[in-house]
Design a protein around this motif. Structure first.
Motif, PDB file in Angstrom:
ATOM      1  N   ARG A 141       3.883  -7.989 -14.874  1.00  0.00           N
ATOM      2  CA  ARG A 141       2.848  -6.952 -14.839  1.00  0.00           C
ATOM      3  C   ARG A 141       3.278  -5.800 -13.929  1.00  0.00           C
ATOM      4  O   ARG A 141       2.451  -5.194 -13.235  1.00  0.00           O
ATOM      5  N   VAL A 151       1.243  -3.420 -11.205  1.00  0.00           N
ATOM      6  CA  VAL A 151       1.523  -3.611  -9.777  1.00  0.00           C
ATOM      7  C   VAL A 151       2.153  -2.349  -9.192  1.00  0.00           C
ATOM      8  O   VAL A 151       1.722  -1.843  -8.147  1.00  0.00           O
ATOM      9  N   ALA A 199       4.279 -10.786 -10.959  1.00  0.00           N
ATOM     10  CA  ALA A 199       4.313  -9.361 -10.620  1.00  0.00           C
ATOM     11  C   ALA A 199       5.355  -8.643 -11.471  1.00  0.00           C
ATOM     12  O   ALA A 199       5.160  -7.489 -11.862  1.00  0.00           O
ATOM     13  N   THR A 243       0.030  -9.484  -7.204  1.00  0.00           N
ATOM     14  CA  THR A 243      -0.973  -8.826  -8.048  1.00  0.00           C
ATOM     15  C   THR A 243      -1.122  -7.340  -7.713  1.00  0.00           C
ATOM     16  O   THR A 243      -0.701  -6.891  -6.643  1.00  0.00           O
ATOM     17  N   GLU A 248      -3.956  -5.910  -7.033  1.00  0.00           N
ATOM     18  CA  GLU A 248      -4.881  -5.762  -5.897  1.00  0.00           C
ATOM     19  C   GLU A 248      -4.127  -5.837  -4.573  1.00  0.00           C
ATOM     20  O   GLU A 248      -4.390  -5.079  -3.642  1.00  0.00           O
ATOM     21  N   GLU A 249      -3.194  -6.812  -4.494  1.00  0.00           N
ATOM     22  CA  GLU A 249      -2.420  -6.939  -3.255  1.00  0.00           C
ATOM     23  C   GLU A 249      -1.612  -5.674  -3.004  1.00  0.00           C
ATOM     24  O   GLU A 249      -1.513  -5.190  -1.871  1.00  0.00           O
TER      25      GLU A 249
END
Lengths: 89, 584
Positions: free
Chosen positions: B445, B449, B442, B414, B416-417
């Motif tokens: 997206r 990312v 990932a 993701t 956020e990661e």
């Protein structure tokens, strides 16, 4: 009894090729040479397994001792050996 | 990520035979393994003997002095034979063999064996126990020291064979150019092969990225792994192998051998005329990089004509250690890896472990589905202390060596990661953060990312595993894991589109990057760097030099327009220039 303290210059520490070169040089001297980490039990400098099992890494100090005729000269040459980055050569 | 590098992946249909079918007059038989080191070879088989273990039920010795003399003689004979081999190999291998001979002559080893004899063990077990005592010490030291354990066990196995009076394990001595065949080869064994005599390597086990594969590719010896029944081929049988297609022909007919040789010669000639950075025929720069797993790989790759490292796997720093390696210990290792690449890029993948590769000091417990569990960055999230220590060590080593170090996280799913990782990288003073794109979510997206970081790197092996829901450990599912699967190519294509929209460079560090035809597809999809086994760089450089970006795009479209993996490969073979395909 002659003693020297030297810092390991080899970038990979005292193992594999650097250890082999050191052990060969210590053996060739014919003297009883020992190597230790400061404050720890010394090991026979002619034993490659003993020398590698020290786990001496780049930048760490080791203490060398030797007895007998030519002990000072022997230790000086071993110090010179450990002061070079043997892996880079 | 489940390790892209150690799993077997057979894909027999990937490279259909380009030779005309030869009429087998004798019992010529063609089998398919996985080609892992390019080139062709022909020669008689030399079978490598497996390691020798102490026999079960070996009793205590009666005459301890005589037994100790036997043990001493066994170690001495091992030392002598290693030294004898050392006279026949090149400098690097000579040093490895001489250092191994010193181990066999070690007084401490004999003393330890004497203690074992006194404790009531037989000769072979005493040797084995003595070796294991030291092996345990080295393993506890971790890092470089742990890497020596394989050499030590090799000495032990040879000494056990000597004391039992059975043939020594490993490569027997031979004088005619030959093809070495083994279950698998120990790293020291591969490293010390005499290149003038070993024309090819075939193993029954191993994977695309096993030690054998990596070392053979680095040494430029054609090699095929995962060949069923390889160890049953009688010694002396002539075989022809093709390290590109994975094809091995037993007792081949002379026409096939001649055709293979002729093609290999043309290829060598074509490759010899090219050097320097990767470029398409219209001058677009595509960085050609190496995948490496340690200091020795780095030194070897650093000496080659390539632009840096696209994947430095750092697992070895951790996997053999019993406690978390300190910043100082890690710095020492990273310094050794970066030093050969002053002024060149080195992309480092941070710790990648999980339940299938548990760490003794950060084991989160067994999992039902390790490939889908707390691995890669997810493990780092549970143990940020490990990640911070690694980043700190990487930053110190980067400053000291002047390498262009870029750090990327595995198993990112993701945005956020990705943001969390990038912040930690920058806090530790490292300028460039990236992520592996190996989770389909990932990839889809990638715009979001990669927007959080500086670059992306496609791990195509794991991306295929997750896209096709096919376990990489399952040999029977290898067709699904074929990198030519149109579904996988679509996901790669979408990731590249996302990267372009986010204005971030994206590369490939999976096995696909080293396949010259797939490399064209990847460039056509928008990839700007390719990282592979160093031996594969020349043929990929050639493939790129023969095609423009527009041609690569047309080739990529041909691949994505196909209905099946086999069709995709055929379409690309048709679309690529014959100056390339005639050499493959």
């Amino acid at each position: 009894m002659a003693t020297r303290t030297v810092t390991i210059a080899s970038s990979v520490g005292l193992h594999a090729r650097p250890a082999a070169l050191f052990v060969e040089a210590a053996s060739a001297s014919g003297l009883d040479v020992e190597i230790a980490k400061p404050g720890e039990d010394p090991v026979d400098a002619t034993s490659i397994l003993g020398v590698m099992a020290l786990g001496a890494r780049h930048g760490e100090e080791v203490v060398l001792t030797a007895d007998g005729d030519g002990a000072d000269e022997t230790l000086d040459s071993l110090v010179a050996l450990l002061s070079r980055d043997l892996d880079a050569e | 990520m489940a390790d892209s590098e150690t799993q077997p992946q057979t894909q027999p249909q990937t490279h259909p035979q380009t030779q005309p079918e030869t009429q087998p007059e004798t019992q010529a038989e063609t089998r398919h393994g996985i080609g892992v080191s390019p080139g062709t070879a022909y020669g008689p088989v030399v079978q490598v003997a497996p390691p020798v273990r102490p026999p079960a039920g070996e009793g205590a010795v009666e005459d301890q002095e005589a037994a100790l003399a036997d043990v001493r003689a066994a170690f001495e004979s091992v030392a002598v034979s290693l030294e004898e081999r050392a006279t026949r190999v090149d400098d690097t291998a000579q040093q490895i063999l001489k250092a191994t001979a010193l181990i066999a002559r070690d007084k401490g080893l004999v003393k330890a064996a004497a203690k074992e004899l006194a404790a009531g063990h037989g000769r072979a077990h005493s040797i084995d126990n003595a070796v294991e005592t030291y092996a345990a010490q080295f393993e506890a030291l971790g890092g470089y020291f742990a890497e020596r354990v394989a050499d030590l066990r090799d000495v032990g196995s040879r000494a056990v064979a000597a004391v039992l009076g059975v043939p020594a394990p490993g490569v027997p001595s031979f004088s005619e150019p030959s093809v070495i065949v083994a279950e698998d080869l120990a790293p020291a064994e591969t490293a010390t092969l005499d290149r003038r005599l070993v024309v090819g390597i075939v193993t029954e086990a191993g994977g695309r990225t096993s030690h054998t594969a990596i070392l053979a590719a680095q040494m430029g010896i054609p090699a095929v792994v995962q060949l069923a029944g390889a160890t049953e081929i009688p010694a002396g049988t002539p075989v022809a192998l093709d390290g590109d297609t994975g094809e091995v022909t037993i007792a081949p007919d002379p026409e096939l051998v001649a055709a293979q040789r002729e093609r290999a010669a043309r290829r060598a000639d074509a490759l010899a005329h090219l050097s320097g950075p990767g470029r398409t025929s219209d001058g677009a720069e595509i960085a050609l990089l190496a995948n490496i797993g340690g200091v020795e790989d780095a030194v070897a790759a650093g000496a080659q004509d390539l632009e840096g490292v696209g994947l430095f796997r750092t697992e070895f720093v951790y996997l053999s250690a019993t406690k978390a390696p300190t910043v100082e210990e890690q710095t020492e290792i990273y310094r050794g890896v970066f030093a050969p690449f002053e002024g060149r890029r080195v992309v480092v993948r941070t710790l990648d472990a999980g339940a299938d590769k548990p760490l003794k000091f950060a084991d989160l417990g067994p999992e039902e589905n390790p490939a889908l569990g707390r691995r890669g960055l997810r493990l780092s999230a549970e143990r940020p202390d490990l990640l911070d220590a690694q980043l700190e060590a990487l930053a110190i080593a980067a400053r000291e060596t002047g390498a262009d170090v870029r750090v990327m996280a595995p198993m990112v799913a993701t945005a956020e990661e990705a943001a969390w990782f990038a912040r930690r990288v920058r806090e530790n003073g490292l300028p460039k953060a990236g992520v592996m794109i190996e989770v389909p979510g990932a990839a889809l997206r990638a715009h979001d990312v990669l927007g959080e970081v500086d670059f992306g790197s496609l791990g195509t092996n794991d991306l295929a595993q997750y896209t096709m829901a096919a376990d990489r450990m399952q040999g029977a599912l290898s067709d699904l894991l074929d990198p030519w699967q149109p579904g996988v190519l679509d996901v790669v294509g979408l990731a590249c589109e996302g990267a372009a929209r986010a204005d971030r460079p994206i590369g490939v560090c999976g096995e696909s990057a080293g396949d010259p035809l797939l490399a064209l597809v990847l460039v056509g999809l928008g990839v700007s760097s390719l990282s592979m086994a160093p031996s594969k760089v020349p043929v990929v450089r050639l493939a790129l030099s023969l095609h423009s970006v527009a041609e690569c795009q047309a080739i990529a479209e041909a691949a994505r327009g196909s209905r099946t993996a086999v069709d995709a490969l055929h379409a690309v073979r048709e679309a690529a220039r014959s100056e390339l395909t005639d050499l493959l």
